[in-house]
Design a protein around this motif. Structure first.
Motif, PDB file in Angstrom:
ATOM      1  N   GLN A  51     -20.944  -1.010  21.875  1.00 42.23           N
ATOM      2  CA  GLN A  51     -20.569   0.414  21.909  1.00 42.23           C
ATOM      3  C   GLN A  51     -21.383   1.193  20.867  1.00 42.23           C
ATOM      4  O   GLN A  51     -21.919   2.261  21.155  1.00 42.23           O
ATOM      5  N   THR A 252     -15.831   8.010  22.023  1.00 41.79           N
ATOM      6  CA  THR A 252     -15.831   6.547  22.136  1.00 41.79           C
ATOM      7  C   THR A 252     -15.075   6.168  23.406  1.00 41.79           C
ATOM      8  O   THR A 252     -14.533   7.038  24.092  1.00 41.79           O
ATOM      9  N   MET A 253     -14.991   4.870  23.676  1.00 39.42           N
ATOM     10  CA  MET A 253     -14.324   4.420  24.903  1.00 39.42           C
ATOM     11  C   MET A 253     -12.842   4.784  24.901  1.00 39.42           C
ATOM     12  O   MET A 253     -12.222   4.867  25.953  1.00 39.42           O
ATOM     13  N   GLN A 256     -12.044   7.711  27.062  1.00 40.42           N
ATOM     14  CA  GLN A 256     -12.287   7.650  28.513  1.00 40.42           C
ATOM     15  C   GLN A 256     -11.059   8.106  29.315  1.00 40.42           C
ATOM     16  O   GLN A 256     -11.180   8.882  30.264  1.00 40.42           O
ATOM     17  N   SER A 353     -18.252  -4.533  32.833  1.00 39.67           N
ATOM     18  CA  SER A 353     -17.642  -3.790  31.717  1.00 39.67           C
ATOM     19  C   SER A 353     -18.715  -3.119  30.870  1.00 39.67           C
ATOM     20  O   SER A 353     -18.564  -1.973  30.446  1.00 39.67           O
ATOM     21  N   MET A 357     -19.250   0.919  30.424  1.00 36.52           N
ATOM     22  CA  MET A 357     -19.262   1.525  29.081  1.00 36.52           C
ATOM     23  C   MET A 357     -20.545   2.359  28.901  1.00 36.52           C
ATOM     24  O   MET A 357     -20.506   3.487  28.415  1.00 36.52           O
ATOM     25  N   GLU A 358     -21.677   1.810  29.334  1.00 32.61           N
ATOM     26  CA  GLU A 358     -22.942   2.537  29.178  1.00 32.61           C
ATOM     27  C   GLU A 358     -22.913   3.841  29.963  1.00 32.61           C
ATOM     28  O   GLU A 358     -23.254   4.900  29.444  1.00 32.61           O
TER      29      GLU A 358
END
Ligand code: HEM
Length: 404
Positions: A51, A252-253, A256, A353, A357-358
């Motif tokens: 990340q 950040t994730m 999301q 995954s 994320m990317e």
């Protein structure tokens, strides 16, 4: 039952046989897949190294794009650097600069090898290796591709050799290669090496690049392509990011789940863009009865993702990008299992995954900062694709406008 991969003659030439993570031997694919997933999880979730790398790469991309001062730019090399560097970090433990010649040469060589799979000679060689004798009559592309392949393998061998010199077997692994070497050492001690060999490591690393680079970079670039065609969708993404995150905050994730419209647009993009129309070839590992059809063991099967993604009985106006179809009446994001860009089952994408994320981080950061506009007002890039296994829009220019 459908989890096998065929033994392709081309793979003997390119990979030295059925090794790696994509086309590895059908009797031991599970252990290699499990191990690679474990390492990806360790670097992706256990320690958020990936990340951090993605965010860092996106910020570098933003700086470079600002320098264009809204002049037209073709985005391919920027996504290649960012995605390439995420895999460099995962596999080698370091990243390269944007203008690094080796990184782009590496990608260029990989493209040539992927083209070989799709070429007429690639198909003929799968029927019989003797067809290689005719390669010079068809332009010599197969022989040329093998040279590029050797360059890739040499590069990876050098990296692995360097890791062997510098690895500390007692410390946390720095990257995928360290993890794998440590696993090999553990197995040596217990006399249980099995398929954890130098050659398997080499081809596993090769596959992480071959499977993870072009796919993720093209998905991200295709997202921008569609946003030029759908400015009203782009405006809603901007509004959501402004309201939920703001223009300057770190993303950040964790964020999301707070961006349902963006998630819906990404899911819709992955449906309509059909990145891999023919998926990857599977092979039946035993006889299969499907309705009235018997498919014998060892049959090649080509699952066609677009037969669902673009079926108007499943999705109305299937060629149109309509993020709203993935939102419920309260505006919450609805994940749709009929959309399967990463495929399904035991051979589904191993990097899902990481890729998710990317895509989320690249897109959210880029749209937090920029508006993407066509090169000239009203001059939209055509829906034309480069030939190949991956459905990639032909290179197009756009203007990257800093949001005021
Ligand atoms: C948007 C990005 C990506 C898409 C759409 C994608 C899609 C796919 C698809 C459709 C398959 C074939 C599954 C099947 O045969 O049924 C696959 C396999 C695979 N992908 Fe991805 N992929 C992406 C990114 C990545 C990344 C980032 C990595 C790792 C760095 C990766 C590693 C792999 C591997 C190793 C396989 C072979 C799995 C196996 O045979 O067991 N992919 N991917």
């Amino acid at each position: 039952m459908f989890a096998g991969r065929p033994d392709l003659n081309v793979n003997n030439d390119i990979l030295g046989g059925a090794y790696g993570l994509v086309f590895q031997n059908n009797s031991w694919y599970k252990s290699q897949r499990r191990y690679a997933l474990h390492v990806l999880r360790d670097f992706g979730l256990g320690r958020p190294i990936l990340q951090d790398t993605i965010i860092d790469q996106t910020n570098k991309m933003i700086q470079l794009l600002k320098e264009f001062n809204e002049e037209p730019v073709e985005l391919t090399p920027y996504f290649t650097t960012a995605v390439g560097n995420v895999i460099f970090q995962l596999v080698f433990g370091y990243v390269r600069e944007h203008n690094d010649k080796e990184l782009h040469m590496f990608k260029h060589n990989l493209d040539s090898v992927l083209e070989m799979y799709n070429s007429l000679m690639g198909m003929l060689v799968d029927i019989s290796p003797n067809f290689k004798k005719l390669d010079h009559l068809l332009g010599g592309h197969y022989t040329e591709g093998l040279k590029k392949n050797d360059e890739i393998l040499d590069y990876l061998r050098k990296e692995i050799a360097q890791h062997k010199k510098t690895i500390d077997y007692e410390s946390e692994p720095r990257d995928f290669i360290d993890s794998y070497l440590q696993e090999m050492r553990r197995r040596e001690k217990t006399g249980n090496i099995e398929e954890f060999t130098d050659h398997q490591l080499l081809i596993a690393v090769y596959d992480l690049f071959a499977a993870g680079l072009e796919t993720t970079a093209t998905t991200s670039r295709t997202f921008i392509f569609y946003m030029l065609h759908y400015p009203e969708v782009q405006a809603k993404i901007h509004a959501e990011i402004d309201n939920v995150i703001g223009r300057e905050s770190l993303i950040t994730m964790v964020d999301q789940a707070r961006l349902p419209y963006l998630n819906a647009t990404i899911q819709e993009l992955q449906r309509v863009a059909v990145l891999g129309p023919l998926n990857l070839i599977h092979m039946t590992l035993e006889d299969v009865q499907m309705g009235k059809y018997k498919i014998p063991k060892g049959t090649m099967v080509v699952p066609q993702i677009q037969s669902v993604h673009l079926d108007e009985k499943v999705f109305s106006d299937p060629e149109c990008l309509i993020p709203e179809r993935h939102l419920d009446e309260n505006g919450a994001f609805r994940k749709d299992d009929r959309i399967m860009p990463f495929s399904l089952g035991k051979r589904a994408c191993l990097g899902e995954s990481l890729a998710r994320m990317e895509i989320f981080l690249f897109i959210s950061y880029l749209f937090q900062k920029f508006e993407f506009q066509p090169e000239e007002p009203g001059k939209l890039p055509p829906f034309e694709y480069s030939p190949g296994l991956i459905r990639a829009p032909k290179p197009f220019n756009c203007r990257v406008v800093l949001r005021k």
